[in-house]
Design a protein around this motif. Structure first.
Motif, short mmCIF file in Angstrom:
data_model
loop_
_atom_site.label_atom_id
_atom_site.label_comp_id
_atom_site.label_asym_id
_atom_site.label_seq_id
_atom_site.Cartn_x
_atom_site.Cartn_y
_atom_site.Cartn_z
N PHE A 68 0.84 -1.19 0.00
CA PHE A 68 0.00 0.00 0.00
C PHE A 68 0.87 1.24 0.00
CE2 PHE A 68 0.89 -0.51 4.51
CZ PHE A 68 1.06 0.79 4.95
N ASN A 69 0.26 2.35 -0.35
CA ASN A 69 0.93 3.63 -0.27
C ASN A 69 -0.12 4.72 -0.13
OD1 ASN A 69 3.03 5.84 -2.06
ND2 ASN A 69 3.62 4.81 -0.18
N LEU A 70 0.25 5.81 0.54
CA LEU A 70 -0.65 6.93 0.79
C LEU A 70 -0.05 8.22 0.24
CD1 LEU A 70 -1.44 6.50 4.62
CD2 LEU A 70 -2.71 5.53 2.71
N SER A 71 -0.94 9.13 -0.10
CA SER A 71 -0.50 10.49 -0.43
C SER A 71 -1.64 11.44 -0.12
CB SER A 71 -0.11 10.59 -1.91
OG SER A 71 0.38 11.89 -2.21
N HIS A 72 -1.31 12.65 0.28
CA HIS A 72 -2.36 13.64 0.50
C HIS A 72 -1.81 15.03 0.29
CE1 HIS A 72 -0.58 14.46 4.46
NE2 HIS A 72 -0.68 13.18 4.75
N THR A 73 -2.69 15.89 -0.13
CA THR A 73 -2.40 17.31 -0.29
C THR A 73 -3.71 18.04 -0.07
OG1 THR A 73 -1.38 18.98 -1.73
CG2 THR A 73 -2.84 17.37 -2.79
N LYS A 74 -3.69 19.33 -0.03
CA LYS A 74 -4.91 20.08 0.23
C LYS A 74 -5.95 19.75 -0.84
CE LYS A 74 -6.67 24.72 1.19
NZ LYS A 74 -6.32 26.16 1.34
N LEU A 81 -3.47 0.27 -3.31
CA LEU A 81 -3.21 -1.10 -2.89
C LEU A 81 -2.72 -1.88 -4.10
CD1 LEU A 81 -6.32 -2.09 -0.71
CD2 LEU A 81 -4.14 -1.14 0.06
N SER A 82 -1.77 -2.80 -3.85
CA SER A 82 -1.22 -3.61 -4.93
C SER A 82 -0.88 -4.99 -4.39
CB SER A 82 0.04 -2.95 -5.51
OG SER A 82 0.69 -3.80 -6.43
N ALA A 83 -1.33 -6.03 -5.09
CA ALA A 83 -1.04 -7.40 -4.69
C ALA A 83 0.22 -7.88 -5.40
CB ALA A 83 -2.20 -8.32 -5.03
N GLY A 84 1.27 -8.11 -4.62
CA GLY A 84 2.47 -8.72 -5.17
C GLY A 84 3.57 -7.78 -5.61
N HIS A 85 3.28 -6.48 -5.74
CA HIS A 85 4.31 -5.54 -6.21
C HIS A 85 4.24 -4.25 -5.40
CE1 HIS A 85 5.06 -8.01 -9.78
NE2 HIS A 85 3.76 -8.13 -9.90
N ALA A 191 6.08 -3.70 -12.23
CA ALA A 191 5.18 -4.83 -12.42
C ALA A 191 4.94 -5.03 -13.91
CB ALA A 191 3.86 -4.57 -11.71
N PRO A 192 4.55 -6.24 -14.33
CA PRO A 192 4.27 -6.47 -15.75
C PRO A 192 3.12 -5.60 -16.27
CG PRO A 192 4.49 -8.54 -14.55
CD PRO A 192 4.45 -7.46 -13.53
N ALA A 193 2.16 -5.31 -15.40
CA ALA A 193 1.03 -4.46 -15.77
C ALA A 193 0.58 -3.71 -14.52
CB ALA A 193 -0.12 -5.29 -16.33
N LEU A 194 -0.14 -2.63 -14.75
CA LEU A 194 -0.59 -1.81 -13.63
C LEU A 194 -2.07 -1.52 -13.81
CD1 LEU A 194 0.15 -0.25 -11.06
CD2 LEU A 194 0.78 1.69 -12.51
N ALA A 195 -2.90 -2.21 -13.05
CA ALA A 195 -4.34 -1.96 -13.11
C ALA A 195 -4.66 -0.67 -12.36
CB ALA A 195 -5.11 -3.13 -12.50
N PHE A 196 -5.45 0.17 -12.98
CA PHE A 196 -5.81 1.44 -12.36
C PHE A 196 -7.33 1.47 -12.28
CE2 PHE A 196 -6.38 6.22 -12.83
CZ PHE A 196 -6.01 6.49 -11.52
N ASP A 197 -7.85 1.06 -11.12
CA ASP A 197 -9.30 0.95 -10.91
C ASP A 197 -9.70 1.85 -9.75
OD1 ASP A 197 -9.57 -1.11 -12.91
OD2 ASP A 197 -8.69 -2.49 -11.45
#
Length: 209
Positions: A68-74, A81-85, A191-197
């Motif tokens: 997982f990773n987080l980011s925030h700004t005003k 979330l990413s499974a395996g990478h 990663a081989p591919a990056l799903a963006f959902d």
């Protein structure tokens, strides 16, 4: 809103929240961590604990395959979330022309500076590339110990063209950037591919039963 979300955070997160002096920073911290817990529950993860790498990147100690990773700004927060990478996400408010002029020579390569200077709104391109660089730096786990000028993107749709060889071939990295009202969002993973959902939430969704 903050008081309604605090009980859902971990003891360590509440301790960190108590140290904030700036109300806006506290608000963003609590919202982003509440969104992380919401996302983990949605992924079927209800019992977990956090740890940090030597470089300070947090991870799930008892679910190491889920990253997982987080980011925030005003005005915007993001949770990935990413499974395996390992994954990195970054959100940035649109940069002002003055900030672009001050920062671009310090964090962008000469080729990137030349390309963005030729754009009608170079500050928009700067914000897009900066969010892409931060997302990639976070995905590597190195953060700012990886100098941003060691990363280079080219082309209208940013394509990674240069990265330290210690991070693997550039072709193994995937990147997504998205322009949002007033912001840029970037997502990066090796990663081989990056799903963006994407799933869009309001703060009220986080306190709904």
């Amino acid at each position: 809103m903050v008081s309604a979300l605090l009980p859902g955070l971990t003891d360590q997160e509440r301790q960190r929240a108590a140290r904030f002096v700036c109300p806006e920073a506290l608000h963003l911290f609590v919202l982003s961590h509440a969104a992380l817990h919401w996302a983990l529950r949605g992924a079927g993860i209800c019992s977990y604990s956090f740890a940090c790498t030597a470089q300070g990147k947090p991870y799930l100690a008892d679910h190491p395959a889920l990253h997982f990773n987080l980011s925030h700004t005003k005005g915007l927060i993001a949770v990935a979330l990413s499974a395996g990478h390992p994954v990195g996400v970054d959100v940035e408010r649109l940069t002002t022309p003055q900030t672009y002029r001050e920062l671009a020579p310090r964090v962008m390569t000469p080729a990137e500076c030349t390309y963005m200077a030729a754009q009608q709104r170079p500050e928009d391109r700067f914000t897009q590339l900066w969010s892409a660089k931060e997302a990639l730096m976070k995905a590597t786990g190195l953060g700012f110990t990886l100098p941003p000028q060691d990363i280079e993107f080219a082309g209208p749709k940013p394509t990674l063209t240069r990265l330290p060889t210690t991070q693997g071939p550039v072709a193994t990295w995937q990147l997504r950037t998205q322009r949002l009202p007033g912001h840029w969002l970037a997502l990066a993973a090796q990663a081989p591919a990056l799903a963006f959902d994407p799933i869009h939430l309001s703060p009220q969704d986080l306190v709904a039963p």
